[in-house]
Design a protein around this motif. Structure first.
Motif: not given
Length: 182
Positions: A2-29
């Protein structure tokens, strides 16, 4: 398993980085340079953090082996393309950065389609390349955010990014050609 927050933490951080990309692009634009700068630094720190957590606590995963570089590439490619579009960086450097990543992904896909998959493993030159690419983007965003002239340092830094991007591409292709027995 099953899902474990602790085991998944690095992947969740990577996913958060992906989510930040459109925000950064929007801010630069929108030329919101300070906000873009801060969010970009947070994304860059998250790259170091997810890797450190995965290694230090033995939380590496197959998903992470794909997700982390995907998040890195989405961030870097998007930043360079957007900074070129708004005229802050020359289009040539954006083309080199995008072409390198596209060629490496293309080689990996060909290997996979030919049932000769290549192990996903970053090379030292690639890690250095990513570090310099992120540093260059952070410095450019910081210069825009705080109205600092890029002057004499930007040109040499762009040449360094180009040289490392091409050297990294060459190193990957060399390994890929040997792996594929070309």
């Amino acid at each position: 398993m099953g899902f474990s927050l602790t085991r998944s933490l690095p992947n969740l951080i990577s996913l958060a980085r992906l989510v930040l990309v459109p925000a950064i692009i929007s801010m630069i634009s929108a030329q919101r340079w300070k906000e873009a700068s801060v969010v970009f630094v947070v994304a860059g720190v998250s790259d170091a953090l997810d890797g450190w957590i995965a290694r230090s606590f033995n939380l590496r995963s197959e998903l992470g082996a794909y997700l982390d570089p995907l998040a890195d590439k989405a961030l870097i490619v998007s930043i360079y393309v957007t900074l070129a579009i708004v005229g802050v960086l020359p289009a040539t450097i954006a083309i080199i950065v995008v072409a390198r990543d596209a060629m490496i992904v293309g080689a990996f896909m060909i290997s996979w389609f030919l049932d000769k998959p290549v192990e996903v493993r970053p090379l030292l030159i690639s890690k250095l390349n990513t570090l310099v690419q992120l540093t260059c983007a952070a410095l450019v965003l910081g210069a825009k955010a705080f109205d600092v002239a890029t002057g004499a340092w930007l040109g040499p830094l762009i040449y360094l990014v180009a040289a490392l991007s091409l050297a990294s591409l060459g190193a990957y292709f060399n390994g890929w050609i040997r792996h594929m027995s070309v």
